[in-house]
Design a protein around this motif. Structure first.
Motif, PDB file in Angstrom:
ATOM      1  N   SER A  68    -138.655  97.115  27.873  1.00 26.74           N
ATOM      2  CA  SER A  68    -139.196  95.964  27.161  1.00 26.74           C
ATOM      3  C   SER A  68    -139.955  96.419  25.927  1.00 26.74           C
ATOM      4  O   SER A  68    -140.990  97.084  26.033  1.00 26.74           O
ATOM      5  CB  SER A  68    -140.141  95.166  28.069  1.00 26.74           C
ATOM      6  OG  SER A  68    -140.804  94.160  27.336  1.00 26.74           O
ATOM      7  N   SER A  69    -139.436  96.079  24.746  1.00 26.56           N
ATOM      8  CA  SER A  69    -140.117  96.415  23.500  1.00 26.56           C
ATOM      9  C   SER A  69    -141.438  95.680  23.383  1.00 26.56           C
ATOM     10  O   SER A  69    -142.442  96.246  22.935  1.00 26.56           O
ATOM     11  CB  SER A  69    -139.233  96.065  22.300  1.00 26.56           C
ATOM     12  OG  SER A  69    -138.061  96.841  22.285  1.00 26.56           O
ATOM     13  N   VAL A  70    -141.452  94.405  23.787  1.00 26.60           N
ATOM     14  CA  VAL A  70    -142.669  93.615  23.702  1.00 26.60           C
ATOM     15  C   VAL A  70    -143.705  94.133  24.697  1.00 26.60           C
ATOM     16  O   VAL A  70    -144.892  94.239  24.386  1.00 26.60           O
ATOM     17  CB  VAL A  70    -142.370  92.123  23.945  1.00 26.60           C
ATOM     18  CG1 VAL A  70    -143.662  91.334  24.062  1.00 26.60           C
ATOM     19  CG2 VAL A  70    -141.525  91.560  22.811  1.00 26.60           C
ATOM     20  N   GLY A  71    -143.263  94.475  25.910  1.00 31.43           N
ATOM     21  CA  GLY A  71    -144.181  95.004  26.898  1.00 31.43           C
ATOM     22  C   GLY A  71    -144.802  96.323  26.465  1.00 31.43           C
ATOM     23  O   GLY A  71    -145.937  96.641  26.828  1.00 31.43           O
ATOM     24  N   THR A  72    -144.068  97.090  25.669  1.00 36.86           N
ATOM     25  CA  THR A  72    -144.549  98.383  25.182  1.00 36.86           C
ATOM     26  C   THR A  72    -145.364  98.247  23.903  1.00 36.86           C
ATOM     27  O   THR A  72    -145.993  99.209  23.462  1.00 36.86           O
ATOM     28  CB  THR A  72    -143.341  99.319  24.929  1.00 36.86           C
ATOM     29  OG1 THR A  72    -142.495  99.318  26.072  1.00 36.86           O
ATOM     30  CG2 THR A  72    -143.770 100.753  24.671  1.00 36.86           C
ATOM     31  N   MET A  73    -145.393  97.060  23.320  1.00 38.73           N
ATOM     32  CA  MET A  73    -145.968  96.868  21.984  1.00 38.73           C
ATOM     33  C   MET A  73    -147.398  97.379  21.827  1.00 38.73           C
ATOM     34  O   MET A  73    -147.696  98.026  20.812  1.00 38.73           O
ATOM     35  CB  MET A  73    -145.900  95.383  21.599  1.00 38.73           C
ATOM     36  CG  MET A  73    -146.370  95.094  20.182  1.00 38.73           C
ATOM     37  SD  MET A  73    -145.976  93.408  19.672  1.00 38.73           S
ATOM     38  CE  MET A  73    -146.978  92.463  20.812  1.00 38.73           C
ATOM     39  N   PRO A  74    -148.329  97.161  22.761  1.00 36.28           N
ATOM     40  CA  PRO A  74    -149.681  97.701  22.555  1.00 36.28           C
ATOM     41  C   PRO A  74    -149.690  99.221  22.426  1.00 36.28           C
ATOM     42  O   PRO A  74    -150.445  99.769  21.609  1.00 36.28           O
ATOM     43  CB  PRO A  74    -150.436  97.247  23.818  1.00 36.28           C
ATOM     44  CG  PRO A  74    -149.692  96.042  24.297  1.00 36.28           C
ATOM     45  CD  PRO A  74    -148.255  96.319  23.976  1.00 36.28           C
ATOM     46  N   VAL A  75    -148.854  99.896  23.217  1.00 33.43           N
ATOM     47  CA  VAL A  75    -148.783 101.352  23.129  1.00 33.43           C
ATOM     48  C   VAL A  75    -148.129 101.768  21.821  1.00 33.43           C
ATOM     49  O   VAL A  75    -148.569 102.725  21.163  1.00 33.43           O
ATOM     50  CB  VAL A  75    -148.010 101.936  24.330  1.00 33.43           C
ATOM     51  CG1 VAL A  75    -147.951 103.453  24.254  1.00 33.43           C
ATOM     52  CG2 VAL A  75    -148.653 101.517  25.644  1.00 33.43           C
TER      53      VAL A  75
END
Length: 445
Positions: free
Chosen positions: A278-285
């Motif tokens: 998930s690109s969005v799930g990884t976004m904060p990192v």
């Protein structure tokens, strides 16, 4: 009190050494493969179901934050551009480099597909395919950008419509100026809250890895992978060529920085993307590693959320190009030059349809419908999709971090010392905005 006594008292008690996060991820991968193999070889149904439930819960927790995270991240990122001189130029440069890298990626996908003929010798027939549950057409894509109400996009997780509403709200806030400040303060606080909660989910990634990998092995087995061996290898090779060939070349020639440093700094986001899909799930990192690589926070907070919803070199470029060739060969459809040009066009323009979620079904159906290929072909690839999606998403996220580095370097706003000092150590939790710098970023003309 003696100095030795003081030293002995100040020494911390012996503790179990902390296992690095990357090592936890690797351990999860190994354990997942072992448990999946055990569940399949010994036909242990309860173990397979447990692995599936663990993986589903992890993905569901990621998805739970997606809708509000995308809305507030895009809104705040657009308003953050007011802190950057020559913001329009930065935004335009970001979009241009998104398109350039997507075009290169789709060209690589087409070249590999034409060289290897992934649909030949699989034993699959058109009867093995079935219509997908979700489809994408240009009419749906264009008309689906504007929502009919403000609630449905969030309940049905229509990320494209959420991005549209957030962009409108962000631009309106910029026009209102100081009168919109209370809303912006609230939005920034909500975004911090969401990132903090999502960070807790991210820490569960090693457990989620066990479930996701284990269930994939238990459910599909090595036999299925063997059927799709050429296609699977093509996707991984294509992504690897972009990830470890094109990106380093751009870093070395365009950004004129050390490519190895980029991978050291971006590694926490790339490995999490591989597991979470998930690109969005990884976004904060992704945003944290981008800032760690020397990209100014004010610009990174715009480019990364924008990229997480539109920048998909793996899912929206390499994969649909290879999949179109694969499906055309299964259904015995001859593709011409104009079809390959259409694939490139769809990949560059329609990548927002992929929306940064696990899987690339909508983007694939959009490509197939544009080419006039049978949508039943999507069903041929659904079984193998989770295994493909890991490498695709890792490539997506690497590209989402790469473009801000390239643009920042070209515009002379990259902190080169910070870039050269980047390490592969895990990133810290998101900082509160009280600690953020509020200094406008100078951009050269």
């Amino acid at each position: 009190m003696s100095a030795s006594a003081t030293t002995s008292e100040t020494k911390s008690p012996s503790r179990i050494p902390k296992v690095p996060f990357w090592a936890q991820i690797v351990a999860g991968l190994v354990l997942g493969v072992l448990l999946g193999w055990l569940a399949r070889s010994q036909d242990i149904s309860w173990l397979k179901e447990t692995l599936g439930q663990v993986g589903d819960i992890f993905v569901q927790l990621l998805k739970l934050a997606v809708a509000p995270l995308v809305f507030f991240a895009i809104l705040v990122s657009i308003t953050n551009l007011r802190k950057v001189n020559n913001a329009a130029r930065l935004a335009a440069q970001t979009l241009v480099w998104f398109m350039i890298t997507s075009l290169i990626a789709v060209a690589i996908g087409l070249a590999i597909g034409l060289l290897t003929n992934p649909g030949a010798g699989t034993g699959l027939t058109p009867q093995d395919g079935k219509l997908p549950k979700r489809e994408g057409t240009w009419i749906d894509f264009l008309t689906g950008i504007v929502p009919t109400d403000v609630i449905t996009p969030f309940t049905e997780l229509n990320v494209l419509q959420i991005v549209f509403m957030a962009a409108v709200a962000g631009i309106a806030a910029l026009k209102l100026g100081d009168r919109a400040q209370p809303i912006l303060n609230l939005s920034e606080s909500v975004l911090e809250l969401l990132q903090k909660a999502l960070w807790w989910v991210i820490r569960l990634a090693p457990i989620g890895t066990v479930g996701l990998i284990g269930f994939a092995i238990a459910d599909y087995g090595w036999e299925l992978i063997g059927k799709y061996a050429t296609f699977t290898a093509d996707v991984y090779i294509g992504c690897a060529l972009v990830l470890f060939g094109v990106y380093p070349l751009l870093l070395a020639t365009v950004a004129k920085v050390n490519p190895i440093q980029f991978f050291k700094g971006a590694w926490p986001a790339i490995q999490l993307a591989f597991v979470s899909r998930s690109s969005v799930g990884t976004m904060p990192v992704t945003q944290k590693v981008t800032e760690r690589l020397g990209v100014p926070k004010e610009y990174a907070s715009f480019a990364v959320p924008f990229g997480a919803t539109t920048k998909m070199d793996g899912c929206a470029a390499i994969y649909p190009a290879l999949a179109a060739i694969f499906i055309a060969q299964i259904f015995d459809v001859q593709l011409g030059i104009q079809d390959y040009l259409l694939i490139a066009f769809v990949s560059v323009v329609g990548s927002a349809a992929t929306a940064g979620l696990t899987g690339a079904t909508v983007m694939l159906t959009l490509t197939l419908s544009t080419l006039g290929l049978p949508l039943e072909g999507v069903g041929l690839l659904m079984a193998i999709d989770p295994i493909l999606d890991m490498m695709r998403t890792a490539t997506n996220v690497a590209g989402q971090a790469l473009v801000p580095v390239v643009v920042a370097a070209r515009e002379k706003i990259l902190d080169v010392e910070k870039y050269n000092a980047a390490t592969s150590s895990p990133v810290d939790e998101p900082e509160s905005r009280e600690t953020d710098r509020k200094v406008p970023v100078p951009v050269t003309a």
